[in-house]
Design a protein around this motif. Structure first.
Motif, mmCIF file in Angstrom:
data_model
loop_
_atom_site.group_PDB
_atom_site.id
_atom_site.type_symbol
_atom_site.label_atom_id
_atom_site.label_comp_id
_atom_site.label_asym_id
_atom_site.label_seq_id
_atom_site.Cartn_x
_atom_site.Cartn_y
_atom_site.Cartn_z
ATOM 1 N N LEU A 71 0.831 -1.198 0.000
ATOM 2 C CA LEU A 71 0.000 0.000 0.000
ATOM 3 C C LEU A 71 0.870 1.255 0.000
ATOM 4 C CD1 LEU A 71 -2.845 1.076 -0.026
ATOM 5 C CD2 LEU A 71 -2.932 0.839 2.460
ATOM 6 N N MET A 72 1.951 1.173 0.792
ATOM 7 C CA MET A 72 2.852 2.322 0.807
ATOM 8 C C MET A 72 3.439 2.560 -0.590
ATOM 9 S SD MET A 72 6.416 3.132 2.765
ATOM 10 C CE MET A 72 5.940 3.109 4.477
ATOM 11 N N GLN A 73 3.795 1.437 -1.213
ATOM 12 C CA GLN A 73 4.344 1.544 -2.565
ATOM 13 C C GLN A 73 3.331 2.152 -3.545
ATOM 14 O OE1 GLN A 73 5.756 -2.140 -4.258
ATOM 15 N NE2 GLN A 73 7.776 -1.671 -3.434
ATOM 16 N N MET A 74 2.110 1.698 -3.403
ATOM 17 C CA MET A 74 1.026 2.210 -4.244
ATOM 18 C C MET A 74 0.870 3.714 -4.062
ATOM 19 S SD MET A 74 -2.858 0.843 -4.120
ATOM 20 C CE MET A 74 -3.439 -0.046 -5.510
ATOM 21 N N ARG A 75 0.984 4.142 -2.824
ATOM 22 C CA ARG A 75 0.818 5.568 -2.527
ATOM 23 C C ARG A 75 1.969 6.391 -3.118
ATOM 24 N NH1 ARG A 75 -3.037 7.168 1.283
ATOM 25 N NH2 ARG A 75 -3.826 5.654 2.784
ATOM 26 N N VAL A 76 3.178 5.860 -2.976
ATOM 27 C CA VAL A 76 4.333 6.588 -3.517
ATOM 28 C C VAL A 76 4.224 6.692 -5.043
ATOM 29 C CG1 VAL A 76 6.841 6.514 -3.844
ATOM 30 C CG2 VAL A 76 5.860 6.075 -1.587
ATOM 31 N N GLU A 77 3.839 5.564 -5.651
ATOM 32 C CA GLU A 77 3.643 5.583 -7.106
ATOM 33 C C GLU A 77 2.577 6.590 -7.516
ATOM 34 O OE1 GLU A 77 2.764 1.765 -8.997
ATOM 35 O OE2 GLU A 77 4.552 1.024 -7.944
ATOM 36 N N ALA A 78 1.498 6.584 -6.745
ATOM 37 C CA ALA A 78 0.408 7.521 -7.036
ATOM 38 C C ALA A 78 0.909 8.953 -6.949
ATOM 39 C CB ALA A 78 -0.751 7.296 -6.072
ATOM 40 N N PHE A 79 1.768 9.195 -5.950
ATOM 41 C CA PHE A 79 2.300 10.548 -5.804
ATOM 42 C C PHE A 79 3.113 10.952 -7.036
ATOM 43 C CE2 PHE A 79 5.661 13.490 -4.430
ATOM 44 C CZ PHE A 79 4.845 14.562 -4.099
ATOM 45 N N HIS A 80 3.917 10.017 -7.534
ATOM 46 C CA HIS A 80 4.691 10.327 -8.744
ATOM 47 C C HIS A 80 3.779 10.586 -9.928
ATOM 48 C CE1 HIS A 80 8.376 8.183 -6.906
ATOM 49 N NE2 HIS A 80 8.321 9.461 -6.568
ATOM 50 N N LYS A 81 2.743 9.742 -10.034
ATOM 51 C CA LYS A 81 1.805 9.938 -11.146
ATOM 52 C C LYS A 81 1.071 11.269 -11.019
ATOM 53 C CE LYS A 81 1.051 5.214 -12.561
ATOM 54 N NZ LYS A 81 0.356 3.984 -12.156
ATOM 55 N N PHE A 82 0.786 11.626 -9.775
ATOM 56 C CA PHE A 82 0.141 12.929 -9.560
ATOM 57 C C PHE A 82 1.002 14.058 -10.109
ATOM 58 C CE2 PHE A 82 0.640 16.577 -6.632
ATOM 59 C CZ PHE A 82 -0.502 17.282 -6.985
ATOM 60 N N GLN A 83 2.308 13.938 -9.816
ATOM 61 C CA GLN A 83 3.212 15.003 -10.266
ATOM 62 C C GLN A 83 3.317 15.070 -11.783
ATOM 63 O OE1 GLN A 83 6.597 13.977 -7.751
ATOM 64 N NE2 GLN A 83 6.443 16.024 -6.884
ATOM 65 N N GLN A 84 3.242 13.872 -12.418
ATOM 66 C CA GLN A 84 3.397 13.850 -13.877
ATOM 67 C C GLN A 84 2.116 14.220 -14.626
ATOM 68 O OE1 GLN A 84 4.713 9.838 -14.261
ATOM 69 N NE2 GLN A 84 6.633 10.299 -13.213
ATOM 70 N N ALA A 85 0.976 13.827 -14.032
ATOM 71 C CA ALA A 85 -0.283 13.976 -14.775
ATOM 72 C C ALA A 85 -0.601 15.443 -15.040
ATOM 73 C CB ALA A 85 -1.415 13.331 -13.991
ATOM 74 N N PRO A 86 -1.114 15.719 -16.227
ATOM 75 C CA PRO A 86 -1.515 17.094 -16.517
ATOM 76 C C PRO A 86 -2.830 17.424 -15.800
ATOM 77 C CG PRO A 86 -2.084 15.674 -18.345
ATOM 78 C CD PRO A 86 -1.386 14.807 -17.340
ATOM 79 N N LEU A 87 -3.047 18.679 -15.564
ATOM 80 C CA LEU A 87 -4.310 19.105 -14.979
ATOM 81 C C LEU A 87 -5.415 18.920 -16.031
ATOM 82 C CD1 LEU A 87 -5.283 20.487 -12.327
ATOM 83 C CD2 LEU A 87 -5.226 22.626 -13.598
ATOM 84 N N PRO A 88 -6.504 18.260 -15.664
ATOM 85 C CA PRO A 88 -7.579 18.122 -16.660
ATOM 86 C C PRO A 88 -8.006 19.491 -17.188
ATOM 87 C CG PRO A 88 -8.061 16.823 -14.717
ATOM 88 C CD PRO A 88 -6.843 17.628 -14.395
ATOM 89 N N SER A 89 -8.454 19.503 -18.445
ATOM 90 C CA SER A 89 -8.635 20.800 -19.097
ATOM 91 C C SER A 89 -9.940 21.509 -18.759
ATOM 92 C CB SER A 89 -8.547 20.627 -20.610
ATOM 93 O OG SER A 89 -9.724 19.994 -21.065
#
Lengths: 467, 377
Positions: free
Chosen positions: B41-59
């Motif tokens: 779960l911790m790993q999932m959260r860290v990954e999610a955090f990275h994806k959050f940083q990469q993902a563009p803001l929806p338009s």
């Protein structure tokens, strides 16, 4: 070889060997092609500039990222200027696909007409009727000309209205493409107060116009005038070229009424990316009657800008998608003036894997109190694998507006078929009757001969769909 | 230092002692540790955090002209930490965070959210009240065969940014009722609610959007099993300069499935409401029946309403209908009531109450009626 414009235009009627040009526009679009078209038509400098400006815009614009799939449309492979004496008319009757020939036969279209519809005919002479009509309306001051001719004869009028306020050259990518390579089409000017009672039809001289890939239709109806223009051809039209990007601009003056009827039935190899727009002044009325039966991919959204108080737009559309076809159509209405009203009625039939999409917009701006709009979409699904999408955009920025939207999607009810069959009608006939009933609101707005043809055509398409 | 102290005193509603900090990978890890979460779960959260940083803001651009312009500045998001132990999710690892639409907001939520778990075992009946004061919530609801779960959610708070995700898995013959009133003072509120509905199961939503400066809300039912059913009812009430971007969808993936969407909204003052609806019928979902309706009353002179009620039908053996209407209260109705001696305001109020009454009764949330009507002023 120097020749005047009128002679050139004749070639489209006559198919005379001696006017055959040696130049054949290269595949793909370039400044050279655009300059050639303009030079060949002996156009005024401003038109050339407009074309070049549009070309630059076209090259800078991206393909639309929405709607139907256009990835297979290779813009570099197309010829952008096909002279009457070249490919289109020169293709022989033998090249016309057998399927289309069969349809002609079934529709009972006369031999000569068949050849023109097949893109291989030389001349179809209903010129007598046409000339008589023309004489009558010309006496009233109405101009009804081929667009190319109008540009020569009435340059100031054309310059004032041609892709200026209505559809600007940068409206979208295919409007820009159209502006840079347009050729042929119709120009209609109706002076103030003149009511043309007989419908004007492009059909009468269809080999001269309305058969192009990039034809331009410009209708200017002055104050309190009235006109009906029919660009209908419900029999399939075969063209070797796979892109049709026409443009229709309509100026509806104060209190004027324009009815524009168009039935398009391009062969299935065609991408039909058409632009149609009307600007309606105070108390003016625009009526769109739009049928899309053919082409592989259609993206067409006749639009109305209701600019003057009390203006009205009515849209009536039908789309039919057989297997392999994607009909992405609809209508847009911009209510920018007070008390303007609009109705949109769209009907679609998807058969055996055909895809239809209604995509439309009703926008009511802040400055426009008391507007009303009603949108109704009905989709009929027949056979396996059919798809139907409804994507209506409704945007209301004024709280005195009344906007309603309704849509239904479904197949023919078993009870309906059962009811008819219990009256001794075969299943096939029952289905055809129900489908005819479904398209009735559109068919009844068409002139008789088109209505009959449309009905026949739909019946043909429906053949063998029982099971 | 003084800034953080101010935030502390403002967010008294939070259970755990609130601290404000910018978000970083370290914080995500620390939080997960404090919540005694397993490694995956911790790993999932860290990954999610990275994806959050990469993902563009929806338009927030829907179609040609329909654009909302919320102000999102994730730098300004102040984190209120809560360190309650996370429930044991090991058994539901394959279900957790599998909802189909994942965007920047979802990933941020997943990285930081307090995770809740509600589970009704076979044949069990449970009812839960959820008081959402947390800044980031993610709730997993498991309804095992033949069980029944009723959830009443109320969302409050006053954060710069708040988000709330719910995933429901309704197994065969289960019934889940999820009713929610959102009345936060948060500047930005993002919620995503998804249900996967199996054979003969039912999920009924009621979602009221009242508070929040900018609200992005989705309620999606995936009808995955034969004869699954969903009712997706909602209302919104926009005032002042509120902006709503609301979405409800019924995705028919199986035969004989039934859906009913009804959304009613009132927009006052300068409020702007964008509503998107979708009924999607898959090629395999024969005999599906979809219904979708939206009605908006535009009361404010500068209020705006946008509606995009989509249908996507990939199968001919269906019946699908939708309707949408936008307008003001008809002058005839007002006149009738005023001729009976009511003031214009009272008449308007009565009509608006009546406008919602039908929906509230239909949704069976009579208990919530009072608090919703209070917000009508």
């Amino acid at each position: 070889m120097k020749k005047n414009v009128l002679e050139f235009d004749r070639s489209r009627y006559d198919f005379r060997a001696d006017v055959k040009e040696t130049f054949r526009a290269k595949h793909g679009i370039s400044e050279e092609v655009v300059r050639y078209i303009s030079k060949d038509k002996e156009e005024p400098e401003w038109m050339l500039q407009k074309r070049l400006q549009a070309l630059a815009l076209f090259q800078g614009m991206k393909m639309p990222a929405w709607g139907a799939d256009l990835s297979k449309l290779n813009l570099d492979e197309l010829s952008y200027y096909v002279k009457a004496s070249d490919v289109e008319n020169a293709s022989s009757w033998d090249e016309v696909p057998a399927e289309i020939k069969k349809t002609f036969e079934k529709l009972g279209i006369p031999e000569a007409e068949r050849k023109i519809l097949g893109g291989s005919g030389a001349q179809f002479e209903s010129a007598v009727v046409y000339h008589n009509l023309k004489k009558e309306i010309e006496a009233q001051g109405v101009i009804f000309e081929n667009m190319d001719v109008a540009l020569q004869k009435h340059p100031e009028l054309v310059q004032k209205y041609f892709m200026t306020k209505c559809v600007p050259i940068g409206y979208h990518k295919f409007a820009a493409l159209h502006a840079s390579v347009w050729s042929g089409g119709t120009f209609i000017y109706v002076p103030e107060g003149v009511r043309v009672t007989l419908p004007l039809q492009a059909y009468f001289r269809m080999n001269a116009q309305g058969m192009g890939q990039f034809e331009h239709t410009l209708i200017v109806a002055e104050k309190n005038s009235q006109i009906t223009y029919i660009e209908a051809c419900s029999a399939p039209r075969y063209s070797k070229n796979s892109l049709h990007a026409g443009c229709v601009e309509i100026y509806v003056g104060e209190g004027a009424r324009v009815r524009y009827v168009s039935i398009e039935n391009w062969s299935h190899n065609t991408y039909n990316l058409n632009t149609k727009l009307a600007i309606v002044e105070k108390d003016g009325i625009i009526e769109w009657i739009n049928g899309n039966l053919g082409s592989g991919v259609t993206m067409l959204y006749p639009s109305s800008i209701l600019k003057g108080e009390g203006a009205r737009a009515d849209f009536l559309g039908i789309a039919f998608a057989a297997p392999g076809q994607n009909q992405d159509t609809g209508s847009k209405v911009y209510h920018v003036a007070p008390r303007t009203s609009s109705t949109i009625k769209s009907k679609s039939i998807s058969k055996d894997g055909g895809v239809t999409t209604y995509r439309g917009l009703v926008k009511i701006s802040k400055r426009a109190p008391g507007c009303k709009s009603n949108v109704q979409c009905d989709a009929l699904m027949i056979g396996k694998g059919s798809k139907s999408n409804t994507i209506p955009y409704i945007q209301v920025a004024n709280n005195t507006a009344e906007v309603a939207h309704e849509a239904t999607v479904g197949k023919i009810g078993d009870e309906e078929i059962f009811y008819l069959m219990s009256r001794g009608i075969t299943k096939e006939d029952a289905i055809q009757m129900i489908v005819s009933g479904f398209i009735e609101p559109i068919a009844k707005e068409l002139p008789l001969e088109y209505a009959v043809e449309l009905n026949k055509l739909i019946q043909l398409e429906m053949e063998g769909s029982v099971g | 230092m003084s800034a953080s102290r101010r935030a502390e005193t403002r967010s008294v509603s939070c259970e755990a002692a609130p601290k404000t900090k910018m978000i970083s990978e370290k914080i995500v890890q620390e939080l997960s540790e404090a919540r005694k979460e397993p490694e995956w779960l911790m790993q999932m959260r860290v990954e999610a955090f990275h994806k959050f940083q990469q993902a563009p803001l929806p338009s927030f651009k829907h179609g040609l002209h329909i654009i909302l312009q919320p102000e999102f500045d994730f730098e300004r998001v102040k984190l209120k930490k809560s360190t309650e132990t996370t429930p044991n999710l090991n058994e539901f690892r394959d279900k957790f965070a599998t909802l189909p639409e994942k965007d920047k907001f979802f990933y941020l939520n997943l990285a930081l959210a307090k995770i809740g778990l509600a589970r009704a075992r076979t044949g069990e009946r449970i009812s839960i009240e959820l008081d959402r004061k947390e800044q980031f919530c993610h709730t997993l609801i498991i309804a095992e065969p033949n069980s029944q779960v009723s959830i009443a959610e109320s969302v409050s708070g006053d954060e710069e940014y708040k988000s709330n995700f719910v995933e429901i898995f309704a197994a065969r013959d289960a019934i889940v009722n999820f009713a929610s009133i959102q009345n936060t003072d948060s500047k930005n509120y993002v919620s995503g609610k998804y249900a996967s509905i199996k054979e003969d199961a039912k999920v009924n939503w009621f979602d009221a959007t009242i508070g929040g400066g900018f609200v992005k809300g989705s309620v999606v039912s995936l009808l995955d099993g034969k004869n699954a059913e969903t009712k997706n009812y909602g209302l919104f009430l926009g005032k002042k300069e509120q902006q709503f971007d609301l979405y409800s969808a019924s995705v028919h993936n199986a035969e004989g499935t039934k859906s009913d969407i009804l959304m009613k909204g009132v927009l006052k003052d300068k409020a702007k409401g964008l509503y998107r609806g979708l009924v999607k019928i898959d090629a395999n979902a024969r005999k599906a029946d979809g219904y979708q309706k939206e009605e908006v009353l535009l009361l404010g002179e500068e209020a705006e309403a946008d509606a995009i009620p989509n249908l996507e039908i990939n199968n001919e053996e269906v019946r699908c209908t939708h309707g949408a209407s936008v307008g003001n209260i008809s002058s005839g109705k007002l006149f009738y009531l005023m001729s009976r001696g009511l003031s214009k305001e009272d008449a308007t109020k009565i009509i608006v109450e009546g406008f919602f009454e039908f929906l509230l009764n239909k949704a069976g949330v009579v208990g919530m009626k009072k608090s919703i009507m209070e917000n009508l002023r």
